[in-house]
Write an enzyme that holds these catalytic residues in place. Structure first.
Site, short mmCIF file in Angstrom:
data_model
loop_
_atom_site.label_atom_id
_atom_site.label_comp_id
_atom_site.label_asym_id
_atom_site.label_seq_id
_atom_site.Cartn_x
_atom_site.Cartn_y
_atom_site.Cartn_z
N ASN A 192 0.83 -1.20 0.00
CA ASN A 192 0.00 0.00 0.00
C ASN A 192 0.87 1.25 0.00
O ASN A 192 1.79 1.37 0.81
CB ASN A 192 -0.88 0.03 1.25
CG ASN A 192 -1.68 1.31 1.37
OD1 ASN A 192 -2.61 1.53 0.60
ND2 ASN A 192 -1.31 2.19 2.32
N GLU A 193 0.59 2.15 -0.91
CA GLU A 193 1.23 3.49 -0.94
C GLU A 193 2.72 3.43 -0.61
O GLU A 193 3.21 4.18 0.27
CB GLU A 193 0.50 4.45 0.01
CG GLU A 193 -0.90 4.77 -0.44
CD GLU A 193 -1.58 5.92 0.29
OE1 GLU A 193 -1.08 6.36 1.34
OE2 GLU A 193 -2.63 6.37 -0.21
N TYR A 264 -7.51 12.08 -2.58
CA TYR A 264 -8.45 12.65 -1.60
C TYR A 264 -8.53 14.15 -1.86
O TYR A 264 -7.51 14.79 -2.17
CB TYR A 264 -7.93 12.41 -0.18
CG TYR A 264 -7.93 10.95 0.23
CD1 TYR A 264 -9.12 10.31 0.58
CD2 TYR A 264 -6.76 10.21 0.24
CE1 TYR A 264 -9.12 8.97 0.96
CE2 TYR A 264 -6.76 8.87 0.61
CZ TYR A 264 -7.94 8.26 0.98
OH TYR A 264 -7.95 6.94 1.35
N GLU A 317 -8.31 4.04 -3.62
CA GLU A 317 -8.65 4.94 -2.50
C GLU A 317 -9.07 6.26 -3.14
O GLU A 317 -8.27 6.91 -3.82
CB GLU A 317 -7.47 5.17 -1.56
CG GLU A 317 -7.18 3.99 -0.67
CD GLU A 317 -6.13 4.29 0.40
OE1 GLU A 317 -6.08 5.42 0.91
OE2 GLU A 317 -5.35 3.36 0.70
#
Ligand code: AHR
Length: 527
Positions: A192-193, A264, A317
């Protein structure tokens, strides 16, 4: 009321005289972008804050079943229409030992969760997740492996545990732990990331690319048909964006099916203390550019490697997140590692929901590239569903654009968005379209249109020109809007904002017209 961000009145940005504008969408069956991928309606459950504990899992809650799963939450998850669920993180996964979450609950260790400065009790793990998914409507599990503190050996162990039917040490262990049948997980995230300096075990593109390639190759030795997601950039604005994709894809291209993208958005605070709502409402412009840029990196790598394999985007995400503001501050202090603290519990406004609807429109418009996506996250943590421990569960404003789009778009085909729209000015993206829309032709012949009016000031008459010979017998339009664009649903006012039937929808000579109030999201189904 929990200590969470409740939008303050008077943050609207600027006010000018309301005028009326016109926009038009042409629905043309000849130009299809691609099928609506069910997996675009995925979501995300991370061991973070109260997403798992007192979110989906709360033994002792009045609605909890024998496994401790909250039935009120399961009902809302079904209504939301989420498909794939990404699990168990997020930043959490980069320090997670999957073995801690299996076996008898009383033997499971408590661990420090470095990502969220919390204590992980491990009372919920892979078996609980698989069982919860079955009860929540048979959603697909998208499992992430830890490539932060761990590597190939542990990923292979987990794959053997989860997917090998029987006869090996790990598969027999799973059976002893109560799961006779393998979990048969098809989609796996390779970490992840890993581009993010905040990530436990953060790596350079070169180091991560090599590791991901070896993990992918190893996992494919067990099952060549797995669908693997390699980490792309954590945001469009990362300094390493572009170069990261190029390097990582160079190492992994033929071994993976997806590159991830994360984004985001929130309204930035301007020097005068107001929020830049105009730019925020145009967040879809950035997401669209991000997708196009990642697509270009994929195409460039494909040509360079002379590969006939293809890699798609898993936008795993995405959401509105008031990052860095009060509810997102990690606990601090040497002795302070709380269990399931209130973290990232953003309360979403009407404007936030319009942006979520707009981002979903953007994901659908790019159906040729984006084959999977996950709204981050599902419950309590930047989520469409909120709960109180031992109390109710309710829908945030953002629940509605997601649930209605999922209900009306699944199973259809995305048509090329041919839109004529007025423009408005934003500080961040310059002049942008004030109307964003996408049309989906349903398998039953219906047409669904999803549209936002991003303008802070202007009402818009929106015309949908239908395909030649399409004679509708029923039009249903549902709008999410409120004169107070900061109105929200809260524990004490759970139904303050809900979509309403937009009675302005009318039909004249092959065109459906709907009035869109400023800062609104609308779904129109034409049957
Ligand atoms: O969704 C919240 C966090 O955002 C995730 O854990 C991480 O992957 C991202 O930075």
């Amino acid at each position: 009321e929990p200590s969470c961000r409740v939008p303050q009145k008077g943050q609207r940005g600027h006010m000018t005289q309301q005028t009326e504008t016109h926009a038009k969408l042409v629905v043309d069956d000849e130009f299809k972008v691609g099928p609506v991928h069910d997996r675009v309606f995925g979501s995300f459950v991370e061991h973070l804050g109260r997403c798992v504990y007192t979110g989906i899992y709360e033994p002792g809650h009045p609605t909890a079943d024998e496994e401790g799963f909250r039935q009120d939450v399961i009902d809302l998850v079904k209504e939301l229409g989420a498909t794939t669920i990404r699990y168990p993180g997020g930043n959490f996964v980069s320090g997670y030992n999957w073995e801690d979450g299996v076996g008898p609950k009383q033997d499971r260790p408590r661990r420090l969760d470095l990502a969220w400065h919390s204590t992980e009790t491990n009372q919920f793990g892979l078996h609980e997740m698989a069982s919860w998914l079955r009860k929540a409507g048979g959603n697909e599990l998208m499992e992430a492996v830890n490539l932060g503190t761990r590597g190939l050996a542990e990923a292979l162990d987990l794959l053997e545990y989860a997917n090998v039917p029987e006869g090996t040490a790990r598969s027999e262990e799973r059976i002893r732990n109560g799961a006779e049948d393998p979990f048969d997980i098809r989609m796996w995230c390779l970490g992840n990331e890993m581009d993010g300096p905040w990530q436990t075990g953060h790596k350079s593109a070169e180091d991560y690319g090599k590791l991901a390639a070896s993990v992918a190759a190893g996992m494919r030795m067990i099952d060549p048909d797995l669908e693997l997601v390699v980490c792309g950039s954590s945001s469009h604005t990362m300094d390493t964006f572009g170069k990261w994709e190029e390097t990582v894809l160079e190492h992994t291209f033929d071994k993976v099916n997806f590159g991830s993208a994360h984004a985001y958005y929130f309204p930035q605070i301007m020097p005068d203390g107001s929020r830049d709502m105009a730019s925020f409402l145009a967040s879809g412009v950035d997401m669209d550019g991000f997708i196009k840029d990642v697509g270009a990196a994929i195409d460039a790598t494909r040509s360079r490697l002379k590969s006939d394999h293809n890699v798609y985007i898993s936008f795993d995400e995405w959401n509105v997140w008031y990052m860095g503001e009060e509810p997102s501050k990690n606990p601090e202090g040497i002795g302070n590692w709380p269990v399931a603290p209130r973290l990232l519990e953003d309360i979403y406004s009407v404007a936030d929901a319009v942006v979520v609807g707009d981002l979903l429109i953007t994901l659908l418009q790019n159906a040729d590239r984006v084959h999977a996506a996950s709204l981050a996250q599902l419950v309590n943590v930047i989520a469409p569903i909120m709960t109180e421990p031992n109390g109710p569960a309710w829908r945030q404003t953002t629940f509605y654009p997601f649930s209605l789009t999922a209900a009306w778009a699944k199973g259809g085909s995305v048509l090329e968005p041919k839109i004529e729209s007025p423009q408005y000015h934003t500080d961040r993206y310059g002049d942008v379209a004030s109307t964003n829309a996408v049309a989906v032709r349903g398998a039953d012949g219906s047409v669904a249109v999803f549209v936002t009016n991003r303008s802070l000031d202007d009402e818009c008459t929106f015309d949908i020109k239908l395909p030649e010979g399409f004679t509708p017998h029923e039009i249903e339009a549902r709008t999410l809007h409120d004169d107070d664009i900061l109105a929200a649903n809260t524990l004490h006012d759970q139904h303050r904002v809900e979509p309403y039937t937009n009675d302005s929808a009318s039909m004249h000579s092959g065109t459906v017209s709907v009035t869109l109030p400023p800062v609104s999201w609308t779904a129109i189904q034409i049957r």
